[in-house]
Design an enzyme around this catalytic site. Sequence first.
Site, PDB file in Angstrom:
ATOM      1  N   LYS A 178     -36.435   7.567 -61.825  1.00 30.87           N
ATOM      2  CA  LYS A 178     -35.198   6.824 -61.610  1.00 30.87           C
ATOM      3  C   LYS A 178     -34.949   5.824 -62.739  1.00 30.87           C
ATOM      4  O   LYS A 178     -35.892   5.247 -63.293  1.00 30.87           O
ATOM      5  CB  LYS A 178     -35.299   6.106 -60.256  1.00 30.87           C
ATOM      6  CG  LYS A 178     -34.022   5.473 -59.742  1.00 30.87           C
ATOM      7  CD  LYS A 178     -34.306   4.940 -58.345  1.00 30.87           C
ATOM      8  CE  LYS A 178     -33.120   4.237 -57.721  1.00 30.87           C
ATOM      9  NZ  LYS A 178     -33.439   3.781 -56.344  1.00 30.87           N
TER      10      LYS A 178
ATOM     11  N   SER B 138     -30.202   5.204 -53.246  1.00 31.99           N
ATOM     12  CA  SER B 138     -29.895   5.114 -54.663  1.00 31.99           C
ATOM     13  C   SER B 138     -30.715   6.045 -55.540  1.00 31.99           C
ATOM     14  O   SER B 138     -30.487   6.132 -56.747  1.00 31.99           O
ATOM     15  CB  SER B 138     -30.080   3.670 -55.136  1.00 31.99           C
ATOM     16  OG  SER B 138     -31.400   3.215 -54.901  1.00 31.99           O
TER      17      SER B 138
ATOM     18  N   SER C 106     -33.298   4.359 -49.773  1.00 34.07           N
ATOM     19  CA  SER C 106     -32.915   4.907 -51.073  1.00 34.07           C
ATOM     20  C   SER C 106     -33.727   6.099 -51.532  1.00 34.07           C
ATOM     21  O   SER C 106     -33.322   6.793 -52.459  1.00 34.07           O
ATOM     22  CB  SER C 106     -32.972   3.809 -52.142  1.00 34.07           C
ATOM     23  OG  SER C 106     -31.966   2.854 -51.930  1.00 34.07           O
TER      24      SER C 106
END
Length: 470
Positions: A81, A157, A181
């Site tokens: 990420k 996310s 997330s």
Amino acid sequence: MSDELWKKPARTQAAAVRAGEVTAARLVEEHLARIAEVNPVINAVTQLLADRARAAAAETDRRRAAGAELGPLAGVPFTVKETTAIEGVPTTFGVERFRDFVARADAPPVARLRAAGAIPIGHSNMPTMVLAGVHTRSVLYGDTVNPWDPEVTPGGSSGGDGAAVATGMAPLGLGNDSGGSVRIPASFCGVTGLKPTYGRFAADHRIGPDDPSYAAQVLVTDGPLARTVDDLRLAYEVLAGADPRDPRAVPVPLYGEPLPRPVKVAVVADPGGRGVHPAVRAAVERAADALRDAGYEVCEGLDVPRLDDALEVYVRLTRSEFATTWPVVKPLLGEGGHRYIELSMDGAGPAELPEYLRLTGARLGIQRDWAAFLDAYPLVLGPVFTEPPFAPDDEVRTAESHRRVQNAMRLCTATSFVGVPAVAVPAGVVNGLPHGVQLIGRAYREDLCLAAAEEVERRLGVLTPIDPRP
């Protein structure tokens, strides 16, 4: 070893490299080819590290030829990420301001995966600064598409990792989770995801030299995504453990003492009685049937303790901390990117210091009540999201749609708040979209969550990798 290595589980890929059945170079090239094929449609991988991955694969092959013992993830590519540092690569957080913010060292979880032989193949997309919403869209890289249906979000996310893993761009992704997330993208993309106990994995979430404030310290945990629970377990075994770079990480055994059989599972299909979509309830019921068939004692009609209190304190703590940095952060989020946080903060300002201190104490009391509940019921089965995957921007379209999304992720929010582990696992496909459930456990008993999730997966199946739907 057959063709299309990218379809194989991470454990199988690594075993083939260690045995000399395939080279790490070939494994990386197959994944780079898959990225070239599907990423132009999905837009999950942001910074492709092709040359670095090839060099790492060549070094793996050289070491094997020299007789060195390779790690449990030898040659396995993984995505990371955009929040998480890869040495020598910008950690952009999806914003122009950090385009040249080159990391001086790997973040602890990246270093652990690399030490086990895994190879970072690219950064992955996320909502801008993780603050712009639940849908994965960043100012710097644009929208990530759900490979099951471009009309719905892949979640966030860690949505870039979820979509990359689902489509075979990598067998593992490294995301993080402070309220869903990792688990929401896992559910929406049809893969598995682990949110570990607070302190189980070492991490470093600093932007610059300063550590984050209290809520960001205790709520955010890094966690892997994978296509199978077995691969999730493999990543868990590599990532867990103490590390001098993070004093929060503790040396707790990977596997706890066996529990008396049958293990009790509290089924919480509608957390707090706020409503659950029939398709989501059906997914929970399928998972409950799977666990019952596996010999668990399935206890229905229950609810987690103090859900409303947990959600209120979570919101008030995070709202208070957002308020201190909002004037600096807001301009970074781009046009409309501020709306999600502003809707979250609507109607109340930050807590004053005495109230803020009271809230930190309230968190401990809620954790105590959860610990007592989990002492009676070592596992909780519930939805990841109480609605089906939603359209991009629903969380910011109106105040009402924002509340609906926040309400749907309430069990994720509460479990992050109290710091307990949870594994998201697919429980079937309805109307062309995957639906996931989560197994929540006692602190530092990720092993119980993984074992139960494996039983669900064994009976309900693995859904990915898939080709993107046009």
